[in-house]
Design an enzyme around this catalytic site. Structure first.
Site, PDB file in Angstrom:
ATOM      1  N   GLU A 115       1.318  -4.026  10.245  1.00  0.00           N
ATOM      2  CA  GLU A 115       1.719  -4.106  11.641  1.00  0.00           C
ATOM      3  C   GLU A 115       1.987  -5.302  12.162  1.00  0.00           C
ATOM      4  O   GLU A 115       0.983  -6.383  11.613  1.00  0.00           O
ATOM      5  CB  GLU A 115       0.554  -3.362  12.463  1.00  0.00           C
ATOM      6  CG  GLU A 115       0.875  -3.449  13.815  1.00  0.00           C
ATOM      7  CD  GLU A 115      -0.023  -4.636  14.580  1.00  0.00           C
ATOM      8  OE1 GLU A 115       0.749  -4.948  15.446  1.00  0.00           O
ATOM      9  OE2 GLU A 115      -0.912  -5.070  14.277  1.00  0.00           O
ATOM     10  N   CYS A 121      -2.793  -1.686   9.410  1.00  0.00           N
ATOM     11  CA  CYS A 121      -2.302  -1.821  11.038  1.00  0.00           C
ATOM     12  C   CYS A 121      -3.330  -1.983  11.998  1.00  0.00           C
ATOM     13  O   CYS A 121      -4.515  -1.585  11.778  1.00  0.00           O
ATOM     14  CB  CYS A 121      -1.380  -0.474  11.166  1.00  0.00           C
ATOM     15  SG  CYS A 121      -2.656   0.974  11.069  1.00  0.00           S
ATOM     16  N   GLU A 131       6.048  14.320   5.120  1.00  0.00           N
ATOM     17  CA  GLU A 131       4.447  14.672   5.419  1.00  0.00           C
ATOM     18  C   GLU A 131       4.470  15.870   6.126  1.00  0.00           C
ATOM     19  O   GLU A 131       3.414  16.145   7.017  1.00  0.00           O
ATOM     20  CB  GLU A 131       3.519  13.521   5.526  1.00  0.00           C
ATOM     21  CG  GLU A 131       3.576  12.391   4.843  1.00  0.00           C
ATOM     22  CD  GLU A 131       2.625  11.071   5.369  1.00  0.00           C
ATOM     23  OE1 GLU A 131       1.817  11.366   6.148  1.00  0.00           O
ATOM     24  OE2 GLU A 131       2.794  10.176   4.566  1.00  0.00           O
ATOM     25  N   HIS A 186       4.210   3.030  18.484  1.00  0.00           N
ATOM     26  CA  HIS A 186       3.468   3.662  19.415  1.00  0.00           C
ATOM     27  C   HIS A 186       3.991   3.751  20.720  1.00  0.00           C
ATOM     28  O   HIS A 186       3.574   4.475  21.815  1.00  0.00           O
ATOM     29  CB  HIS A 186       1.999   3.162  19.333  1.00  0.00           C
ATOM     30  CG  HIS A 186       1.346   3.440  18.244  1.00  0.00           C
ATOM     31  ND1 HIS A 186       1.199   2.696  17.009  1.00  0.00           N
ATOM     32  CD2 HIS A 186       0.531   4.571  17.814  1.00  0.00           C
ATOM     33  CE1 HIS A 186       0.464   3.169  16.116  1.00  0.00           C
ATOM     34  NE2 HIS A 186       0.023   4.325  16.591  1.00  0.00           N
TER      35      HIS A 186
END
Length: 771
Positions: A681, A659, A499, A710
């Site tokens: 998630e 998520c 992407e 993250h």
């Protein structure tokens, strides 16, 4: 007539040019010391207070600022710092705070701690960090952040109102720490004295009013549990001399909670009359005459210009009903303006004049609040502004750009065949296994790969005209090929193109669909320093041409032996992560988007793409706050996903991704999507997904995330293997995938490479054990 005051509940933190993002990320990277972060943030707060008062607000919020998240700030302030982070604060500074937010891995000092869990803030795309409460939890005043920021505002000469997240909401949003069994709310009695100490310091600093946010009042609450909890808290708060409290809730109606909330010993009640307009009559008859009513009339969550004449009618209704009341009326935003972009000023010259006239960002919303308050006192003083507003509201209502009859007719003509695959899942699964020839425990990623400085530089040069279309495409092709070849090399089974051509998973599609416009600097905070620039859906949506087919075809050509996923964003997520037109039902706009995505899915299949992922990370986020509204939302959200994905043959494998939400409430709906594979998630939420699987079951294929993307740390093989082993107790081996929690866009290549190599090793080891 009651006196009128103007204010807002909060302001965006990042700054007009995302100054806070740059400060925080520079601090994380070690480029600036903590002192520079502190001073830069102080300057930003001063600019924001000056801006608010320049429009005539009579009071400004203080304490709504945050380096990362206001829930985390509150937990940190009252000493909810789990043991694994406590040693990090011994040297002073804010290392523990950021470790709770992001995790911390520093091998040189022997530190490797994951972050707290992350969840969506009610039904928004803002994420908060979930506090962890242990059975033996002790509370203490660990930080005086809100007191310090109130003092800052006061020293600068501003009439400020401290903003504090209330203790009942804080504990309700918390979770029991691992190994603990007590409900967080059971610790309320121990927490109250710390809040009292904090409020006492605010009183000593000269605060008159304190805004206490208790947004859980917009939820369905068990009055037998929550009414005594609120009574206990606010009875103690009322004993503090010299303070008045504005109790705020937002995002939906107070409903049944209004009666007992209005009776609490507080001095004012805020009403969200944008999303909770149905409260108004009950509120006017229930809230005592000696309490302030704060009327939230300007939408803090969307970007359309308020219809000031219409909202003035509501304000005048409140004024008339309160004519004999002793307490003043406050005119305010419906909620904090945190969810709005900073200012429209940078959009002049970028957006056309007509569209610009339809919009209102945070700065403009402040002006709208001030105009409403002024109009209530003396309409003639702002008549010109009211007339200008009315003309722009009418312009949008009458614009021929809004409606496309062909789009509406196509949606209206659909029948049931558009919402079902050709065969049930168990038949499709056999056909797909034959077509794809994947191993046991197939490995994949969620979609994006790191957006490096080189990728961002090339995109910026292309947009400025410094890089030709041909050269930019050549760069993207090279990055895509390199990414796919590396995935193949380490042994991933289903690949992605990375992407690199996309700035954002929603903005990219909006740029390629009719009915959208895009801002230049319409950034809003999603989590931490992460900002998104939501597109604006102003009219009917359609797809003028294919959006991803050429890229997907090229990507697949780079991998002759393994499938490369076509990557799309689902209709509910595009809806939720955009600023959406408010002149027709959201379900209708979602259906239009679904038809556009359906056309793309069909074209991808025709181009030879065998695996197509249609992400819906926002489907839980869109769930209404009140359970009575669940059924209608879940019906249309499932329908639009199926509309987008059911136009393909049985052998085409449809994936979706979810998520950072509580999935129990929507797991039945997730099953109803009829996707062939879901990735979800899991690692950041302590494997709570397993509870949902145990209760609801899941017969299709599933990839619960094995590590949190993250957090800037590399998970070990052992860590992921333990998580994968736990999953195998609940999910049949033939249905289980191995993948990260989410896309890898925000991470760096070194940690991505090491993490994915470890993930592949986990899957290979699991295959050996199953052989």
């Amino acid at each position: 007539m009651s006196s009128i005051k103007s204010t807002i509940l909060g302001f965006p933190r990042m700054g007009s040019d995302r100054q806070l993002k740059k400060l925080v990320e520079s601090f994380w990277a070690g480029k600036i010391p903590e002192t520079e972060l502190v001073e830069g943030s102080k300057k930003l707060r001063a600019e924001h207070w000056a801006l608010q008062t320049s429009y005539g607000l009579t009071e400004v919020p203080a304490g709504d600022f945050s380096y990362y998240d206001h829930v985390l700030d509150t937990a940190y302030s009252v000493g909810i710092v789990p043991e694994r982070y406590q040693n990090l604060d011994k040297e002073g500074g804010i290392q523990a705070y950021f470790a709770m937010a992001r995790g911390l891995q520093n091998k040189s000092i022997g530190v490797d701690v994951p972050s707290l869990e992350m969840k969506k803030w009610f039904d928004t795309n803002y994420h908060f960090m979930v506090p962890e409460i242990s059975d033996d939890q002790q509370f203490n005043l660990h930080s005086t952040k809100v007191v310090d920021e109130f003092k800052e505002a006061k020293e600068l000469g501003y009439n400020a109102r401290p903003v504090v997240l209330g203790p009942v909401t804080l504990l309700t949003l918390s979770k029991a720490a691992k190994g603990s069994s007590s409900a967080p709310l059971s610790h309320l009695s121990k927490l109250i004295p710390v809040y009292v100490e904090l409020l006492g310091q605010l009183a000593a600093a000269g605060a008159e009013w304190v805004q206490i946010d208790e947004p859980i009042l917009a939820l369905d609450l068990d009055a037998a549990v929550y009414q005594p909890a609120f009574d206990q808290v606010y009875s103690e708060f009322a004993k503090i001399d010299g303070l008045k409290y504005l109790l705020t809730s937002y995002f939906d109606r107070l409903g049944d909670n209004l009666t007992w909330a209005a009776a609490l010993p507080v001095d004012g009640i805020h009403l969200d009359l944008v999303r909770g307009a149905s409260d108004i009559d009950a509120a006017l008859s229930t809230i005592p005459a000696d309490k302030v009513i704060s009327v939230g009339l300007v939408n803090g969550r969307n970007i359309w210009k308020a219809n000031l004449n219409k909202q003035l009618e509501t304000l005048n209704k409140v004024i008339s009903a309160r004519a004999s009341a002793s307490a003043p009326i406050w005119v305010s935003s419906s909620c904090s303006l945190l969810h709005s972009p900073h200012s429209l000023k940078p959009e002049a010259g970028h957006l056309d004049e007509e569209t610009l006239g339809w919009l209102s960002f945070a700065e403009e919303k402040i002006e709208e609040v001030a105009i409403l308050a002024a109009a209530a006192i003396n309409r003639s003083s702002v008549e010109a502004q009211l007339q200008s507003n009315a003309a722009k509201v009418l312009s949008r209502q009458q614009s021929e750009r809004i409606t496309r009859p062909a789009v509406q007719q196509r949606l209206a003509s659909l029948n049931e065949t558009f919402y079902s695959r050709q065969a049930p899942f168990n038949e499709r699964q056999q056909v797909q296994r034959s077509a794809l020839q994947l191993p046991l425990f197939p490995t994949t990623t969620i979609g994006s790969f790191p957006q490096t400085a080189e990728v961002r530089k090339a995109r910026a040069q292309f947009r400025k005209g410094a890089l030709s279309t041909a050269k930019y495409q050549e760069f993207l092709d090279a990055e895509t090929r390199k990414c796919i070849e590396w995935q193949d090399e380490i042994g991933l089974d289903v690949l992605v193109h990375g992407e690199f051509e996309r700035t954002d998973m929603v903005e990219f599609f909006g740029e390629n669909l009719e009915g959208f416009v895009f801002t230049k600097k319409g950034w809003v905070q999603s989590y931490g320093s992460r900002c998104v620039k939501p597109p604006v859906i102003f009219g009917d949506v359609s797809r003028p041409k294919a959006m991803t087919v050429d890229v997907a075809r090229f990507a697949q050509s780079c991998s002759p032996s393994k499938p490369v996923k076509g990557m799309l964003t689902g209709p509910v997520t595009i809806l939720q992560w955009s600023f959406v037109r408010d002149d027709q039902p959201r379900s209708q706009t979602a259906g239009q988007i679904a038809l556009a995505i359906r056309d793309e899915v069909v074209d991808l299949e025709a181009a030879g793409i065998k695996v197509i992922q249609v992400d819906e990370p926002a489907i839980r986020e869109g769930l209404p706050l009140r359970k009575s509204d669940y059924e209608a939302y879940l019906k249309w959200s499932v329908d639009v996903f199926r509309l987008a994905t059911t136009g393909v043959r049985n052998e085409t494998q449809i994936h979706s991704h979810f998520c950072y939400s509580d999935f129990n409430e929507i797991f039945t709906a997730i099953k109803g999507l009829d996707a062939d594979v879901i990735t979800i998630e899991n690692s950041k939420s302590d494997l709570k997904l397993l509870g949902a699987l145990e209760v609801h079951g899941y017969s299709a294929e599933i990839g619960p995330g094995l590590y949190d993307i993250h957090s800037p740390r590399v998970p070990s093989v052992d860590e992921m293997a333990a998580r994968f082993a736990a999953l195998q107790k609940y999910i049949p081996a033939e249905n289980l995938w191995a993948n990260p929690d989410c896309g890898l866009k925000t991470r760096g290549w070194p940690e991505v490479k090491e993490s994915l190599i470890n993930l592949v090793a986990v899957a290979k080891d699991a295959r050996k054990q199953h052989a």
